[in-house]
Design a protein around this motif. Sequence first.
Motif, mmCIF file in Angstrom:
data_model
loop_
_atom_site.group_PDB
_atom_site.id
_atom_site.type_symbol
_atom_site.label_atom_id
_atom_site.label_comp_id
_atom_site.label_asym_id
_atom_site.label_seq_id
_atom_site.Cartn_x
_atom_site.Cartn_y
_atom_site.Cartn_z
ATOM 1 N N ASP A 246 74.256 -0.442 -51.557
ATOM 2 C CA ASP A 246 75.253 -0.398 -50.495
ATOM 3 C C ASP A 246 76.648 -0.120 -51.048
ATOM 4 O O ASP A 246 77.455 0.569 -50.434
ATOM 5 C CB ASP A 246 75.275 -1.710 -49.710
ATOM 6 N N ARG A 247 76.922 -0.671 -52.231
ATOM 7 C CA ARG A 247 78.231 -0.445 -52.842
ATOM 8 C C ARG A 247 78.406 1.020 -53.222
ATOM 9 O O ARG A 247 79.491 1.586 -53.086
ATOM 10 C CB ARG A 247 78.411 -1.347 -54.060
ATOM 11 N N LEU A 248 77.358 1.617 -53.705
ATOM 12 C CA LEU A 248 77.421 3.036 -54.040
ATOM 13 C C LEU A 248 77.660 3.876 -52.797
ATOM 14 O O LEU A 248 78.435 4.835 -52.825
ATOM 15 C CB LEU A 248 76.107 3.467 -54.704
ATOM 16 N N VAL A 249 77.008 3.502 -51.694
ATOM 17 C CA VAL A 249 77.192 4.228 -50.436
ATOM 18 C C VAL A 249 78.645 4.126 -49.973
ATOM 19 O O VAL A 249 79.256 5.120 -49.579
ATOM 20 C CB VAL A 249 76.246 3.671 -49.345
ATOM 21 N N VAL A 250 79.193 2.917 -50.035
ATOM 22 C CA VAL A 250 80.577 2.709 -49.606
ATOM 23 C C VAL A 250 81.531 3.526 -50.460
ATOM 24 O O VAL A 250 82.408 4.226 -49.946
ATOM 25 C CB VAL A 250 80.949 1.214 -49.674
ATOM 26 N N ARG A 251 81.368 3.449 -51.775
ATOM 27 C CA ARG A 251 82.289 4.168 -52.657
ATOM 28 C C ARG A 251 82.181 5.671 -52.459
ATOM 29 O O ARG A 251 83.197 6.376 -52.422
ATOM 30 C CB ARG A 251 82.022 3.807 -54.122
ATOM 31 N N GLN A 252 80.963 6.185 -52.296
ATOM 32 C CA GLN A 252 80.802 7.610 -52.085
ATOM 33 C C GLN A 252 81.420 8.033 -50.756
ATOM 34 O O GLN A 252 82.073 9.078 -50.666
ATOM 35 C CB GLN A 252 79.319 7.990 -52.101
ATOM 36 N N ALA A 253 81.225 7.217 -49.718
ATOM 37 C CA ALA A 253 81.781 7.538 -48.407
ATOM 38 C C ALA A 253 83.302 7.565 -48.454
ATOM 39 O O ALA A 253 83.945 8.433 -47.859
ATOM 40 C CB ALA A 253 81.303 6.528 -47.374
ATOM 41 N N VAL A 254 83.894 6.624 -49.170
ATOM 42 C CA VAL A 254 85.358 6.598 -49.295
ATOM 43 C C VAL A 254 85.842 7.808 -50.077
ATOM 44 O O VAL A 254 86.831 8.449 -49.703
ATOM 45 C CB VAL A 254 85.818 5.286 -49.971
ATOM 46 N N ASP A 255 85.140 8.133 -51.172
ATOM 47 C CA ASP A 255 85.539 9.286 -51.983
ATOM 48 C C ASP A 255 85.488 10.591 -51.204
ATOM 49 O O ASP A 255 86.226 11.531 -51.491
ATOM 50 C CB ASP A 255 84.643 9.394 -53.224
ATOM 51 N N GLU A 256 84.619 10.644 -50.200
ATOM 52 C CA GLU A 256 84.473 11.869 -49.414
ATOM 53 C C GLU A 256 85.452 11.941 -48.241
ATOM 54 O O GLU A 256 85.505 12.956 -47.543
ATOM 55 C CB GLU A 256 83.032 11.973 -48.898
ATOM 56 N N LEU B 258 82.859 3.781 -42.254
ATOM 57 C CA LEU B 258 82.019 3.123 -43.241
ATOM 58 C C LEU B 258 80.915 2.307 -42.577
ATOM 59 O O LEU B 258 79.770 2.287 -43.039
ATOM 60 C CB LEU B 258 82.867 2.215 -44.134
ATOM 61 N N HIS B 259 81.279 1.632 -41.496
ATOM 62 C CA HIS B 259 80.295 0.825 -40.781
ATOM 63 C C HIS B 259 79.140 1.702 -40.282
ATOM 64 O O HIS B 259 77.964 1.357 -40.441
ATOM 65 C CB HIS B 259 80.971 0.122 -39.603
ATOM 66 N N HIS B 260 79.480 2.851 -39.699
ATOM 67 C CA HIS B 260 78.450 3.754 -39.193
ATOM 68 C C HIS B 260 77.604 4.317 -40.335
ATOM 69 O O HIS B 260 76.377 4.459 -40.202
ATOM 70 C CB HIS B 260 79.101 4.893 -38.413
ATOM 71 N N THR B 261 78.261 4.648 -41.449
ATOM 72 C CA THR B 261 77.531 5.187 -42.597
ATOM 73 C C THR B 261 76.523 4.176 -43.127
ATOM 74 O O THR B 261 75.364 4.507 -43.399
ATOM 75 C CB THR B 261 78.504 5.579 -43.719
ATOM 76 N N LEU B 262 76.956 2.920 -43.258
ATOM 77 C CA LEU B 262 76.061 1.883 -43.754
ATOM 78 C C LEU B 262 74.889 1.656 -42.797
ATOM 79 O O LEU B 262 73.741 1.463 -43.228
ATOM 80 C CB LEU B 262 76.838 0.570 -43.936
ATOM 81 N N GLU B 263 75.183 1.656 -41.477
ATOM 82 C CA GLU B 263 74.115 1.462 -40.498
ATOM 83 C C GLU B 263 73.090 2.586 -40.602
ATOM 84 O O GLU B 263 71.879 2.354 -40.519
ATOM 85 C CB GLU B 263 74.710 1.412 -39.088
ATOM 86 N N GLU B 264 73.569 3.826 -40.748
ATOM 87 C CA GLU B 264 72.657 4.962 -40.850
ATOM 88 C C GLU B 264 71.783 4.854 -42.094
ATOM 89 O O GLU B 264 70.575 5.116 -42.040
ATOM 90 C CB GLU B 264 73.456 6.269 -40.878
ATOM 91 N N VAL B 265 72.383 4.484 -43.214
ATOM 92 C CA VAL B 265 71.617 4.373 -44.458
ATOM 93 C C VAL B 265 70.593 3.261 -44.366
ATOM 94 O O VAL B 265 69.435 3.405 -44.773
ATOM 95 C CB VAL B 265 72.573 4.121 -45.654
ATOM 96 N N ARG B 266 70.995 2.106 -43.811
ATOM 97 C CA ARG B 266 70.082 0.970 -43.725
ATOM 98 C C ARG B 266 68.930 1.246 -42.772
ATOM 99 O O ARG B 266 67.791 0.911 -43.056
ATOM 100 C CB ARG B 266 70.859 -0.283 -43.285
#
Length: 212
Positions: free
Chosen positions: A146-156, A200-208
């Motif tokens: 999840d941390r990797l997803v968050v960091r990648q989403a922020v970087d993008e 970020l919230h939507h990105t995490l929900e989609e990944v999970r």
Amino acid sequence: MTIIGLPARTRPRYGVAVVGGAAALEDAPEESVEALAVRFRAGHEAALGEVYDRWSSLVHSYALRALQDTQDAEDVTQHVFVAAWQGREKMTPGPHTFPAWLIGIARHKISDARAARARDVRRIEAVAAVTPSAEVVGTEDVMEPDRLVVRQAVDEMGEPRRTIMLLAFWQDLTHVDIAATTGLPLGTVKSHVRRGLTQLHHTLEEVRHGSR
């Protein structure tokens, strides 16, 4: 979408005292207030400017007392007058129309602002739970998925949102500190943080959900 342009003033005259939900009434004679209400309801844009000039201080003071945040109170003030203009046909012209009517609208907008704050808190808690601390930034191999997803989403994210989010969650800066660091208005910083959290919230929900 209709754009409502509210009058700009060099120094907003905010701060009329509000006591027990009521405020000092306008200095204008009652007859002129009723006539203004008639013109406002009829859709005269000049009437919108006059209404805003007379009662924005009342609305802002009421919102500031309720929310204890200058930027939020200013946002509510703007929303109140836009809502009043868009719903003007529901208003009944009278000698005391505007103070009570505008405060009634303000109550709803204040409730909306508080609800938005609650959503932001939940999103912050969700993102903070998976946001890497400063000690592990740059060591992605030890980060949880999840941390990797968050960091990648922020970087993008595009600028300045990427920088604002990094400062908020990796450097633990307050909104005020971020505004001072970036030179951006405080309202702009808050807006980017709010929208970034939603993203970020939507990105995490989609990944999970996708991993189930």
